[in-house]
Design a protein around this motif. Structure first.
Motif, mmCIF file in Angstrom:
data_model
loop_
_atom_site.group_PDB
_atom_site.id
_atom_site.type_symbol
_atom_site.label_atom_id
_atom_site.label_comp_id
_atom_site.label_asym_id
_atom_site.label_seq_id
_atom_site.Cartn_x
_atom_site.Cartn_y
_atom_site.Cartn_z
ATOM 1 N N LEU A 9 -22.483 -66.978 10.112
ATOM 2 C CA LEU A 9 -21.209 -66.807 9.414
ATOM 3 C C LEU A 9 -21.376 -67.064 7.916
ATOM 4 N N ILE A 10 -22.092 -68.114 7.567
ATOM 5 C CA ILE A 10 -22.316 -68.429 6.154
ATOM 6 C C ILE A 10 -23.121 -67.316 5.480
ATOM 7 N N ASP A 11 -24.204 -66.903 6.127
ATOM 8 C CA ASP A 11 -25.047 -65.849 5.550
ATOM 9 C C ASP A 11 -24.278 -64.541 5.390
ATOM 10 N N TYR A 12 -23.543 -64.161 6.429
ATOM 11 C CA TYR A 12 -22.834 -62.885 6.367
ATOM 12 C C TYR A 12 -21.684 -62.945 5.360
ATOM 13 N N THR A 13 -21.013 -64.070 5.306
ATOM 14 C CA THR A 13 -19.913 -64.225 4.350
ATOM 15 C C THR A 13 -20.449 -64.102 2.919
ATOM 16 N N THR A 14 -21.578 -64.723 2.653
ATOM 17 C CA THR A 14 -22.183 -64.637 1.326
ATOM 18 C C THR A 14 -22.534 -63.191 0.998
ATOM 19 N N TYR A 15 -23.124 -62.486 1.949
ATOM 20 C CA TYR A 15 -23.450 -61.074 1.772
ATOM 21 C C TYR A 15 -22.181 -60.249 1.514
ATOM 22 N N HIS A 16 -21.170 -60.478 2.336
ATOM 23 C CA HIS A 16 -19.915 -59.738 2.203
ATOM 24 C C HIS A 16 -19.256 -60.000 0.848
ATOM 25 N N PHE A 17 -19.183 -61.250 0.450
ATOM 26 C CA PHE A 17 -18.558 -61.572 -0.828
ATOM 27 C C PHE A 17 -19.314 -60.920 -1.981
ATOM 28 N N SER A 18 -20.624 -60.869 -1.891
ATOM 29 C CA SER A 18 -21.421 -60.198 -2.912
ATOM 30 C C SER A 18 -21.059 -58.709 -2.984
ATOM 31 N N THR A 19 -20.874 -58.079 -1.830
ATOM 32 C CA THR A 19 -20.476 -56.673 -1.796
ATOM 33 C C THR A 19 -19.125 -56.490 -2.473
ATOM 34 N N GLU A 20 -18.162 -57.320 -2.117
ATOM 35 C CA GLU A 20 -16.834 -57.216 -2.731
ATOM 36 C C GLU A 20 -16.904 -57.414 -4.239
ATOM 37 N N GLU A 21 -17.666 -58.405 -4.661
ATOM 38 C CA GLU A 21 -17.755 -58.712 -6.085
ATOM 39 C C GLU A 21 -18.432 -57.574 -6.858
ATOM 40 N N THR A 22 -19.365 -56.891 -6.225
ATOM 41 C CA THR A 22 -19.989 -55.718 -6.837
ATOM 42 C C THR A 22 -18.966 -54.604 -7.008
ATOM 43 N N TYR A 23 -18.165 -54.357 -5.970
ATOM 44 C CA TYR A 23 -17.096 -53.357 -6.069
ATOM 45 C C TYR A 23 -16.141 -53.706 -7.207
ATOM 46 N N MET A 24 -15.728 -54.971 -7.264
ATOM 47 C CA MET A 24 -14.772 -55.379 -8.295
ATOM 48 C C MET A 24 -15.349 -55.241 -9.701
ATOM 49 N N ALA A 25 -16.627 -55.571 -9.861
ATOM 50 C CA ALA A 25 -17.267 -55.436 -11.181
ATOM 51 C C ALA A 25 -17.352 -53.969 -11.576
ATOM 52 N N LYS A 26 -17.669 -53.128 -10.615
ATOM 53 C CA LYS A 26 -17.818 -51.693 -10.892
ATOM 54 C C LYS A 26 -16.531 -51.092 -11.461
ATOM 55 N N VAL A 27 -15.389 -51.535 -10.942
ATOM 56 C CA VAL A 27 -14.109 -50.983 -11.402
ATOM 57 C C VAL A 27 -13.449 -51.877 -12.453
ATOM 58 N N PHE A 81 -12.202 -54.851 -12.162
ATOM 59 C CA PHE A 81 -10.956 -55.405 -11.639
ATOM 60 C C PHE A 81 -10.602 -56.672 -12.424
ATOM 61 N N PRO A 82 -9.396 -56.731 -12.992
ATOM 62 C CA PRO A 82 -9.033 -57.835 -13.890
ATOM 63 C C PRO A 82 -9.119 -59.233 -13.266
ATOM 64 N N SER A 83 -8.834 -59.373 -12.003
ATOM 65 C CA SER A 83 -8.811 -60.701 -11.371
ATOM 66 C C SER A 83 -10.115 -61.037 -10.652
ATOM 67 N N ARG A 84 -11.194 -60.336 -10.991
ATOM 68 C CA ARG A 84 -12.432 -60.522 -10.234
ATOM 69 C C ARG A 84 -13.002 -61.937 -10.363
ATOM 70 N N MET A 85 -12.850 -62.582 -11.499
ATOM 71 C CA MET A 85 -13.393 -63.939 -11.635
ATOM 72 C C MET A 85 -12.610 -64.921 -10.756
ATOM 73 N N ARG A 86 -11.308 -64.773 -10.698
ATOM 74 C CA ARG A 86 -10.498 -65.631 -9.817
ATOM 75 C C ARG A 86 -10.889 -65.384 -8.363
ATOM 76 N N HIS A 87 -11.088 -64.131 -8.022
ATOM 77 C CA HIS A 87 -11.473 -63.757 -6.658
ATOM 78 C C HIS A 87 -12.826 -64.390 -6.316
ATOM 79 N N LYS A 88 -13.750 -64.336 -7.269
ATOM 80 C CA LYS A 88 -15.081 -64.923 -7.053
ATOM 81 C C LYS A 88 -14.987 -66.431 -6.844
ATOM 82 N N ILE A 89 -14.124 -67.095 -7.587
ATOM 83 C CA ILE A 89 -13.928 -68.540 -7.425
ATOM 84 C C ILE A 89 -13.396 -68.841 -6.028
ATOM 85 N N VAL A 90 -12.438 -68.059 -5.565
ATOM 86 C CA VAL A 90 -11.874 -68.254 -4.221
ATOM 87 C C VAL A 90 -12.961 -68.049 -3.167
ATOM 88 N N HIS A 91 -13.806 -67.056 -3.369
ATOM 89 C CA HIS A 91 -14.931 -66.839 -2.446
ATOM 90 C C HIS A 91 -15.825 -68.085 -2.392
#
Length: 132
Positions: free
Chosen positions: A51-69, A71-81
């Motif tokens: 769960l920890i490994d997959y969550t870390t992988y998943h959050f990295s994927t989301e953060e890559t998507y957010m950086a690509k576009v 997304f204004p709240s991406r840093m807050r989202h990353k902190i929550v992750h």
């Protein structure tokens, strides 16, 4: 019946992210089943690590998507992750030290966090990634 069930309310309409969310829900269910069925500490520990490994992988994927576009709240989202990962690591440490067993309180936290995070925060950035 599964502890947590995927339904249309979880769709963010980004196929990669939706598949990853389904996998996260599957891992929460496996952890719940292992706890409920009294599987040994090794089996439960392996699922926690997965769960920890997959969550870390998943959050990295989301953060890559957010950086690509951009997304204004991406840093807050990353902190929550990171806060979520830190909390699960706390559960793991306590579990490994036998100072606490996995309880329904922990399982309810996981279920509520995943559900709320997908349905609120992830749905905020998803439309921007679809347009990108």
């Amino acid at each position: 019946m599964a502890f947590m069930t995927w339904d249309a309310a979880f769709n963010v309409n980004v196929p990669d992210i939706d598949r990853q969310h389904q996998k996260l829900i599957e891992l929460v269910n496996r952890l719940h089943d292992a706890m409920k069925n009294g599987q040994g500490q090794d089996a439960v520990g392996r699922i926690i690590n997965e769960l920890i490994d997959y969550t870390t992988y998943h959050f990295s994927t989301e953060e890559t998507y957010m950086a690509k576009v951009e997304f204004p709240s991406r840093m807050r989202h990353k902190i929550v992750h990171q806060q979520f990962v830190d909390k699960v690591l706390e559960f793991k440490k306590s579990f490994e030290q036998n100072s606490v067993c996995l309880s329904m309180k922990v399982m309810d936290f996981l279920k509520d966090w995943v559900r709320t995070h997908i349905q609120t925060m992830d749905k905020q950035y998803a439309p921007a990634t679809v347009r990108a």
